[in-house]
Design a protein around this motif. Structure first.
Motif, PDB file in Angstrom:
ATOM      1  N   HIS A   1       0.914  -1.134   0.006  1.00 11.03           N
ATOM      2  CA  HIS A   1       0.137   0.332  -0.404  1.00 11.03           C
ATOM      3  C   HIS A   1       0.870   1.260   0.116  1.00 11.03           C
ATOM      4  N   HIS A   2       2.257   1.356  -0.271  1.00  7.17           N
ATOM      5  CA  HIS A   2       3.056   2.597  -0.026  1.00  7.17           C
ATOM      6  C   HIS A   2       4.567   2.045  -0.769  1.00  7.17           C
ATOM      7  N   TRP A   3       3.949   2.948  -1.141  1.00  2.00           N
ATOM      8  CA  TRP A   3       5.760   3.138  -2.093  1.00  2.00           C
ATOM      9  C   TRP A   3       6.967   2.416  -1.795  1.00  2.00           C
ATOM     10  N   TRP A   4       6.947   2.594  -0.583  1.00  5.58           N
ATOM     11  CA  TRP A   4       8.343   2.199   0.109  1.00  5.58           C
ATOM     12  C   TRP A   4       8.293   0.463   0.057  1.00  5.58           C
ATOM     13  N   GLU A   5       7.569   0.076  -0.381  1.00  8.31           N
ATOM     14  CA  GLU A   5       6.745  -1.611   0.148  1.00  8.31           C
ATOM     15  C   GLU A   5       7.477  -2.112  -0.653  1.00  8.31           C
ATOM     16  N   TYR A   6       7.457  -1.081  -1.982  1.00  2.00           N
ATOM     17  CA  TYR A   6       7.827  -2.056  -3.324  1.00  2.00           C
ATOM     18  C   TYR A   6       9.170  -2.092  -3.509  1.00  2.00           C
ATOM     19  N   LEU A   7       9.876  -0.819  -2.497  1.00  2.69           N
ATOM     20  CA  LEU A   7      11.768  -1.014  -2.441  1.00  2.69           C
ATOM     21  C   LEU A   7      12.424  -2.292  -1.437  1.00  2.69           C
ATOM     22  N   LEU A   8      11.226  -2.526  -0.348  1.00  2.00           N
ATOM     23  CA  LEU A   8      11.478  -3.505   0.782  1.00  2.00           C
ATOM     24  C   LEU A   8      11.153  -4.774   0.315  1.00  2.00           C
ATOM     25  N   SER A   9      10.608  -4.710  -0.764  1.00  2.00           N
ATOM     26  CA  SER A   9      10.156  -6.362  -1.542  1.00  2.00           C
ATOM     27  C   SER A   9      11.176  -6.605  -2.369  1.00  2.00           C
ATOM     28  N   SER A  10      11.367  -8.269  -2.770  1.00  2.08           N
ATOM     29  CA  SER A  10      12.772  -8.918  -3.920  1.00  2.08           C
ATOM     30  C   SER A  10      11.534  -9.242  -4.396  1.00  2.08           C
ATOM     31  N   GLN A  11      10.215  -8.884  -4.737  1.00  3.93           N
ATOM     32  CA  GLN A  11       9.359  -8.460  -6.447  1.00  3.93           C
ATOM     33  C   GLN A  11       9.364 -10.505  -6.545  1.00  3.93           C
ATOM     34  N   ARG A  12       9.496 -11.050  -5.916  1.00  2.70           N
ATOM     35  CA  ARG A  12       9.555 -12.552  -6.263  1.00  2.70           C
ATOM     36  C   ARG A  12       7.792 -12.913  -6.452  1.00  2.70           C
ATOM     37  N   ALA A  13       7.123 -12.393  -6.453  1.00  4.03           N
ATOM     38  CA  ALA A  13       6.014 -13.043  -6.809  1.00  4.03           C
ATOM     39  C   ALA A  13       5.820 -12.035  -8.164  1.00  4.03           C
ATOM     40  N   ARG A  14       6.197 -11.013  -8.434  1.00  2.78           N
ATOM     41  CA  ARG A  14       6.295 -10.227  -9.709  1.00  2.78           C
ATOM     42  C   ARG A  14       6.516 -10.866 -10.913  1.00  2.78           C
ATOM     43  N   ARG A  15       8.076 -11.315 -10.333  1.00  3.34           N
ATOM     44  CA  ARG A  15       8.560 -11.775 -11.824  1.00  3.34           C
ATOM     45  C   ARG A  15       7.914 -13.231 -12.300  1.00  3.34           C
ATOM     46  N   LEU A  16       7.807 -13.698 -11.275  1.00  2.00           N
ATOM     47  CA  LEU A  16       7.036 -15.205 -11.257  1.00  2.00           C
ATOM     48  C   LEU A  16       6.289 -15.098 -12.196  1.00  2.00           C
ATOM     49  N   ARG A  17       5.415 -14.508 -11.929  1.00  2.00           N
ATOM     50  CA  ARG A  17       3.849 -14.413 -12.547  1.00  2.00           C
ATOM     51  C   ARG A  17       4.490 -14.142 -13.969  1.00  2.00           C
TER      52      ARG A  17
END
Lengths: 690, 690
Positions: free
Chosen positions: A616-632
């Motif tokens: 829900h916040h922009w900084w959460e994107y920095l803290l995430s490894s984006q694994r779900a998005r990449r796998l998708r």
């Protein structure tokens, strides 16, 4: 993660940043509010006429800056050139008067050319208009800044930054929507007309009283020495530059449907006001320039004075009136760019609906304007300003060609239009009326095409070639875009009725890393969908640590899944599979597994269920490894059409769509919505108090 | 959309751009290739020693630039200051010698502080080291460019662009991986050592032969006049600046596990070589500067000459040797930044694994390095260079504090380490050995903390405060990040075994715009998953056009879905629902519908099935309205945890994972893979030919 509650407010308090964003962006506008965005004839003069009227500020100067090499003889040649230009203007007026009635929806060159001359001509027209719109923004702003630095010479070094700043401001205002813009722009328009009418009346009176040689209050700089004789070539080039004085006249015919009902009457009234005013301004300026001996100067020099600045100084001196007049010129010139900001997105919207521009151009933004078109226009105009250092004189050659190509396309289209109507109508009076229309537009077409040829020849080497190269490029691009969309549409064409056959549920794969609530939820969802569920553990690294975690996971699986399934006598319990990724890209082994399953089960869908933490916040994107998005993306992109992806959200804070929320509230992101709610509560509270 | 086939190749030919990209990025490295990335003691001197050795190029100069105000008397004070610094260096050497053996995995200050002083101290240490690493990059590069502009004064105006260019080059090399970097950097390192050893030998011989006053070949500029007397304050400030000569000595202890087996022996050998060489260089440079009368100059002035440049000129003249020596200094100085590029991502990786930095820092990239760490380092160093205009002297105060804070943390941690061991061991000889270790590290800690206090006091106003402010900020940020991850972990904790209860399949919603293959496929998939399927038509606009398309869709639905379902006697045929979006944001009405269904069916999942066109080229993103992506995020973000999204891919060209593909090939995106395939085929063909 929820916003903190403060005692006096029941729910999320907006941050000052949100309040500011809300103020700057305005509230979202509903479709039904579109009607009230329409403009009256009076507002039309400001909103659609700025471009045409402001041309008077750079058109005569453009002609004079060519004539400057011939000194006093050059100045004397301005008279005949301006008479030709005024004649051309009258022709255009008559032509567009007819076009407005014939195309009351929106009689822009694009529409007229499309209906009468075919797709190729319409693409040529649209490319020409687009280039023209962009140049109009660049020229308008740079000429405005030229007026500003004439009055305040110390700003001369900041010409380019000033241009870009004004461009940014205009972009912002237009992203907020048309009506507000129209209101804001009415003042400088009428002020400009008033000021220069006064200058012309005073100047003409002084000239008449002194027998043609009035005494200037502040004398303009002496005429430059002639370094060249007045030749036909020089006159042609001066005429070509001066033709930019007519640009913008077509704006009204492009925007007929932006007017209130009755569209045609309002639009024609606006057109008439604009053309007559423009004619008086052009004639007056030319006459005064010759009487007072005012010549164009080089804008790159620090002692630069625009022609208007010299004129006002000569007629009325450098008092308060001078600064008011120059301020109004600055205002109208900069804002003339606004005509493009209204017209360009509108044109892009129409062309995009026909499939010749990317779909985002056809989208209507939250304030009922095409935001993509506005931003695109601002970027290209900004690049032009940077490339030409914000110097008007360098932009003029590019500008004139686009404008006259547009005129020509529109007039030629109208000629064909009348011919088609003539073919159907047989009656005498009606036929004569149509013939008259045809002749008027034919004269318009002939004169504009002649002017266009002159301009192309005269301005090719001075930068006109850029426009001539750009227009075919735009056309090629448009055709390619259309081909792409057509290709997709062809492939998407329906193949018949839906088959109702019994089909097996998908095979569900659940990638997991460790055993937790997410895994738990994902497996439960997978079992709702299908009885064929496989959990896939992807190890990105190798070595003893990985073997350890594999062992832990297997034990946990036995305890939490395998044994309960056995106890519950569940028919098809989920399986667990281990995959390793030697190249750390976890999607590679998963894709291979999908491929194997697809080969073994040619009639089934494979669903990869990916739980993901909702941010829900922009900084959460920095803290995430984006694994779900990449796998998708990997599965969607390379898994083939039988591999689908199920995204399962996992929330730190459950979001709420409340029962009583209006569509407007749901249409806005959550944080901004809080401001809305607050504002409503405040206004209801003040109502209670009052 | 497929790449064009050419006669001589069977499948997709790579574009030149792909070949270039492939060359620049290198092939992806497998986990098992990690071992061969390890470095030998010899390579270690270059890879981890550059930083330490290159400090000799700016340390003495930093001290001299403080002393310059005192003229000749200032120069004479360099001797005693350098002796103190050499003594400090010896202490550090002894301390780190012990640390390497005690922490053979990786004895950086972070690890040592974490194990011995607790989390807070370790965060302080990691923050200090990170700041230090960033400054090392900035100082190394700016000092290298200072050497370059000494030799080629015409480059002086381009100081900052040169700095940034070198930074970009370094970043690129390091993104490709450690080993290649180590090899590339060995040459300048050894060349630098050789050149300056020659200068020192020649210079000391000349000085000895001439009784301490050698005749310079190219005389350095005359000493500046003294404008200040030599005071204790001046000496302290010069010492504080000169301390930067020791920075980088800790790099070896941070990277013990980067060495080949036996780690400890190799690392100690490297440390010894580095410290002894550095000592000789520092002592020699100080002695020669005093003998030849070389003083530091102002880097912002166009006639600037670095101390090393003046020295080499004075000792050996400005022949070929001068340019070779300055080139080697440029090389080693710029590349000293490389120590940071090896160490910073490594540290970030460790800290991120502990949860104090965002997870992406822990990810190992395709070339086995932490790409995120490298890019982050490059960006911050770049900002520092821009902020300080690439002037070494302005960066020195910030640098010294970070470095000595790191030293202190590490030494104090080691003292605690030995005390803990002492508590357990009772035997005489062992205890005595431990006591010796403790005393050595205690001396190290005491001296470094003294130096740190001196530096903080002396350099606070000159920019040291920036470091002192930055470090707590980094710590606060690290704690916040840890809290976020801990919060998520807490909430994700498993709640027990999986429940095996009979559950209903999800309710599937299929948003559609028109009737085509996509709709067809989506409905088929929806019916595979559930018997409760609803197609939802979302109209973004209003008016007669929309009603028209609604009517068309309803007719098509009757023909293609409703009637066939009736004919096939299908039990639960899909339903069709129309929703309108007055604010054009199509997600608002859909979210309201989801909310209603959720309220009516409290135990069921709602799945929104979104077909999407899979894009294989960047320009396809420009041409798409991103409707699928937006709808997907809106449902995931605001639909609550019972609303899941099913993404159904639709391909213009079906992608293929071929049976024989290696993991390496699948790990790369498709277009790059074509290059691989081509290359393999070529090499097998040339093998066949040979």
């Amino acid at each position: 993660m929820e916003p903190k509650n403060t005692p006096e407010r029941g729910d999320g308090a907006p941050s000052p940043l949100n309040v500011l964003a809300r103020f700057l962006r305005g509230r979202p506008l509903a479709n039904r509010e579109g009607r009230s965005r329409e403009i009256s004839a009076g507002e039309g003069v400001a909103a659609l006429g700025l471009d045409g009227l402001s041309s008077s500020a750079y058109g005569p100067e453009a002609a004079l800056s060519v004539l400057a090499v011939a000194g006093a003889a050059g100045l004397a040649a301005l008279g005949p050139i301006m008479l030709v230009i005024l004649a051309l203007l009258a022709t255009l007026f008559a032509s567009y008067w007819q076009t407005i009635a014939a195309y009351p929806k929106s009689g822009g060159a694009y529409t007229v050319a499309k209906e009468n001359l075919g797709v190729n001509a319409s693409l040529l027209a649209s490319a020409a208009i687009m280039v023209d719109y962009v140049l109009n923004v660049a020229v308008g702003i740079s000429a405005g800044v030229a007026a500003l630095v004439s009055a305040v010479p110390s700003l001369h070094p900041y010409t380019l930054p000033l241009c870009l700043g004004i461009l940014a401001l205009l972009t912002f205002i237009n992203l907020r929507g048309t009506l507000d813009a129209g209101r804001l722009f009415a003042l400088p328009t009428y002020l400009f007309i008033a000021c220069f009418m006064i200058v012309i009346v005073l100047g003409v009176y002084a000239a008449a009283a002194s027998g043609g040689h009035p005494q200037p209050v502040v004398p303009p700089p002496p005429l430059p020495k002639a370094v060249e004789a007045v030749s036909l070539w020089l006159l042609l080039r001066a005429f070509a530059s001066g033709c930019t004085a007519m640009t913008g006249v077509e704006a009204v015919s492009n925007g007929v449907d932006a007017f209130r009902e009755p569209h045609v009457t309002n639009a024609r009234a606006t057109l008439a006001v604009i053309v007559v005013t423009l004619g008086i301004l052009l004639g007056g300026i030319a006459y005064l320039a010759m009487s007072y001996g005012v010549m164009a100067m080089d804008q790159t020099q620090p002692d630069y004075q625009s022609v208007l600045s010299q004129l006002v100084g000569a007629v009325a001196g450098r008092g308060v009136f001078y600064y008011v007049a120059i301020a109004s010129a600055l205002g109208i010139l900069c804002l003339s760019a606004n005509t493009s900001f209204v017209g360009f997105p509108r044109l892009c919207h129409i062309v995009a609906q026909d499939g010749f521009l990317p779909r985002p151009f056809a989208a209507v933004g939250r304030r009922l304007v095409s935001s993509v078109g506005i931003i695109y226009l601002a970027l290209t105009a900004g690049l032009l300003l940077i490339a030409f250092d914000g110097i008007t004189d360098r932009l003029i050659p590019l500008f004139a060609i686009g404008a006259f190509l547009t005129f020509t396309m529109s007039q030629t289209g109208m000629v064909v239009h009348w011919r088609r109507l003539l073919r159907d109508k047989r009656r005498g009076a009606e036929r004569r009326r149509l013939w008259l229309h045809l002749v008027i537009n034919a004269i318009g077409a002939a004169t504009t095409i002649t002017a266009l040829v002159v301009i192309v020849v005269a301005k090719f080497a001075e930068g006109g070639w850029i426009t001539i190269v750009a227009i075919p490029c735009v056309i090629v691009l448009q055709r390619a875009i259309k081909r792409y969309y057509d290709d997709i549409d062809d492939r998407l064409r329906d193949e018949g009725p839906l088959e109702f056959r019994q089909s097996k549920p998908p095979i569900v794969l659940v990638p997991i890393r460790e055993w937790n609530r997410l895994t738990d939820g994902a497996l439960r969802l997978a079992m709702e969908i299908s009885s064929d569920v496989t959990a896939v553990h992807l190890a990105a690294l190798e070595g003893p640590d990985v073997n350890e975690s594999e062992k832990t996971l297997r034990e946990q699986w036995d305890k939490d899944v395998a044994k309960p399934a056995l106890a519950a006598d569940y028919p098809n319990p989920p399986r667990l599979v281990f995959l390793s990724a030697p190249y750390r890209r976890i999607h590679a082994p998963l894709l291979k597994l999908i491929k194997e399953i697809e080969d073994k089960n040619p009639d089934r869908t494979i669903a990869v269920l990916i739980p993901e933490l909702v941010k829900h916040h922009w900084w959460e994107y920095l803290l995430s490894s984006q694994r779900a998005r990449r796998l998708r993306s990997a599965v969607l992109e390379y898994g083939g059409s039988r591999a689908v992806v199920i995204g399962m959200p996992w929330h730190l804070t459950e979001p709420k769509i409340e029962q009583g929320m209006t569509d407007e509230e749901i249409a806005e992101p959550f944080r901004i919505r809080n401001v809305l709610r607050l504002r409503r509560r405040r206004s209801s509270r003040s109502r209670d108090a009052g």
